[in-house]
Design an enzyme around this catalytic site. Structure first.
Site, PDB file in Angstrom:
ATOM      1  N   ASP A  34       0.827  -1.207   0.000  1.00 38.05           N
ATOM      2  CA  ASP A  34       0.000   0.000   0.000  1.00 38.05           C
ATOM      3  C   ASP A  34       0.861   1.257   0.000  1.00 38.05           C
ATOM      4  O   ASP A  34       1.831   1.349   0.751  1.00 38.05           O
ATOM      5  CB  ASP A  34      -0.897   0.013   1.243  1.00 38.05           C
ATOM      6  CG  ASP A  34      -1.977  -1.046   1.183  1.00 38.05           C
ATOM      7  OD1 ASP A  34      -2.607  -1.182   0.126  1.00 38.05           O
ATOM      8  OD2 ASP A  34      -2.181  -1.740   2.194  1.00 38.05           O
ATOM      9  N   ASP A 172      -9.628  -6.395  -1.749  1.00 36.46           N
ATOM     10  CA  ASP A 172      -8.748  -5.873  -0.696  1.00 36.46           C
ATOM     11  C   ASP A 172      -9.577  -5.266   0.429  1.00 36.46           C
ATOM     12  O   ASP A 172     -10.328  -4.316   0.202  1.00 36.46           O
ATOM     13  CB  ASP A 172      -7.827  -4.815  -1.332  1.00 36.46           C
ATOM     14  CG  ASP A 172      -6.811  -4.219  -0.362  1.00 36.46           C
ATOM     15  OD1 ASP A 172      -6.639  -4.761   0.744  1.00 36.46           O
ATOM     16  OD2 ASP A 172      -6.191  -3.203  -0.734  1.00 36.46           O
TER      17      ASP A 172
HETATM   18  C1  DX5 Z   1      -6.372  -0.735   3.289  1.00 42.66           C
HETATM   19  C2  DX5 Z   1      -5.325  -1.406   2.463  1.00 42.66           C
HETATM   20  C3  DX5 Z   1      -5.253  -2.879   2.626  1.00 42.66           C
HETATM   21  C4  DX5 Z   1      -5.023  -3.348   4.049  1.00 42.66           C
HETATM   22  C5  DX5 Z   1      -5.916  -4.528   4.251  1.00 42.66           C
HETATM   23  O1  DX5 Z   1      -6.611   0.532   2.832  1.00 42.66           O
HETATM   24  O2  DX5 Z   1      -5.503  -1.128   1.094  1.00 42.66           O
HETATM   25  O3  DX5 Z   1      -4.316  -3.455   1.728  1.00 42.66           O
HETATM   26  O4  DX5 Z   1      -3.687  -3.711   4.306  1.00 42.66           O
HETATM   27  O5  DX5 Z   1      -5.889  -4.910   5.580  1.00 42.66           O
HETATM   28  P1  DX5 Z   1      -6.967  -5.906   6.181  1.00 42.66           P
HETATM   29  O6  DX5 Z   1      -6.872  -7.190   5.383  1.00 42.66           O
HETATM   30  O7  DX5 Z   1      -6.528  -6.071   7.583  1.00 42.66           O
HETATM   31  O8  DX5 Z   1      -8.300  -5.254   6.045  1.00 42.66           O
HETATM   32 ZN    ZN Z   2      -4.299  -2.257  -0.428  1.00 41.09          ZN
END
Ligand code: DX5
Ligand code: ZN
Length: 214
Positions: A34, A172
Site C-alpha cells: 500500500d 482488498d
Molecule cells: C487498506 C489497504 C489494505 C489493508 C488490508 O486501505 O488497502 O491493503 O492492508 O488490511 P486488512 O486485510 O486487515 O483489512
Molecule cells: Zn491495499
C-alpha cells in the site's frame, strides 16, 4: 486458481525482513504493498524509497496499490521501484485511462481500483486497457475494518462484465478465511489479506487461508 496476496501493511514493521523471508518460504508469488499519501486517504505509508528497498530484498512480484491524490505525480517513482503490478484509484484522477497506458508502456501490469461507493460499470471503457481490477471491499486507508458484504455482488457483476477478457479480479480489505472463500467463489483471482494473516500464528493462518480458497 485464486491466490492470497499478503498485504505488507499488516506486517510487523520492526521485523520487516523476517516477515518478507517468511512469505518467501511460504512460496508467496505476489506481495501487496500500500502507498498512502495522507490526502486521498488519511493514513501515510510506504513511499517509493521504502518499496524499492523491500523489492531489492525479495523475489516476489510487487503489487503496488496507489492511494494518492495525484497519482500522475508519483507514477514514475513507483515504476522505478521495480514493481511489476501497479494499481491506481479510479476516483483519484480525471486521467485514469492515461495512467493505465503509462503503466503498460513501462511494461508493468495496470490495475484500476474502485472504492465501495463506485459502481463497476464505470470501468466499461477501460476494459481493453487494463490487466486487473481491484475491488475495495472496505473504504481504503485503515486496516481492521469489516468486509462490506455487498462486494460479493460487485465481484460477480465485474466477472460477468469482463467476459472472455484475461483481466484478473483482486479484492482488498477485511478478508478472513471465510470471506476469502466466498470471494474466490464469486470470481476473485487475487485476494489481499492483512490483519487476518499477520496476527497470532501466521503460518497456521496462511495455510488455512490457502486451503480455504482452493
Ligand atoms: C487498506 C489497504 C489494505 C489493508 C488490508 O486501505 O488497502 O491493503 O492492508 O488490511 P486488512 O486485510 O486487515 O483489512
Ligand atoms: Zn491495499
Amino acid at each position: 486458481m485464486a491466490h492470497i496476496l499478503p498485504s505488507i501493511f499488516g506486517a510487523d514493521i520492526l521485523h520487516l525482513q523476517e516477515e518478507i523471508d517468511f512469505l518467501e518460504e511460504e512460496q508467496t508469488e505476489i506481495l501487496h504493498v500500500d502507498l498512502m499519501d495522507g490526502n486521498f486517504v488519511s493514513n501515510i505509508a510506504f513511499g517509493p524509497n521504502q518499496i524499492a528497498a523491500m523489492k531489492q530484498q525479495s523475489k516476489m512480484i510487487f503489487d503496488v496499490h496507489m492511494m494518492v491524490a495525484h497519482p500522475q505525480d508519483h507514477l514514475d517513482d513507483v515504476i522505478d521501484t521495480g514493481a511489476e503490478m501497479i494499481s491506481v484509484h479510479y476516483e483519484s484522477t480525471p486521467h485514469i485511462h492515461s495512467m493505465m497506458q503509462k503503466i503498460r508502456k513501462a511494461g508493468r501490469k495496470a490495475g484500476v481500483v474502485i472504492n465501495p461507493g463506485t459502481p463497476e460499470t464505470v470501468l466499461d471503457y477501460l476494459l481493453d486497457d487494463i490487466d486487473y481490477i481491484l475491488i475495495m471491499t472496505i473504504n481504503p486507508g485503515q486496516p481492521g475494518q469489516t468486509f462490506i458484504n455487498k462486494s460479493l455482488e460487485k465481484i460477480r457483476n465485474t466477472k460477468e462484465m469482463i467476459g472472455e477478457r484475461t483481466i484478473q479480479i483482486e479484492v482488498d480489505g477485511g478478508v478472513n478465511q471465510k470471506i476469502a472463500k466466498e470471494c474466490a467463489k464469486a470470481g476473485a483471482d487475487l485476494i489481499v489479506v492483512g490483519g487476518a494473516l499477520f496476527s497470532n500464528d501466521k503460518k497456521i493462518q496462511y495455510d488455512a487461508l490457502k486451503e480455504a480458497i482452493n
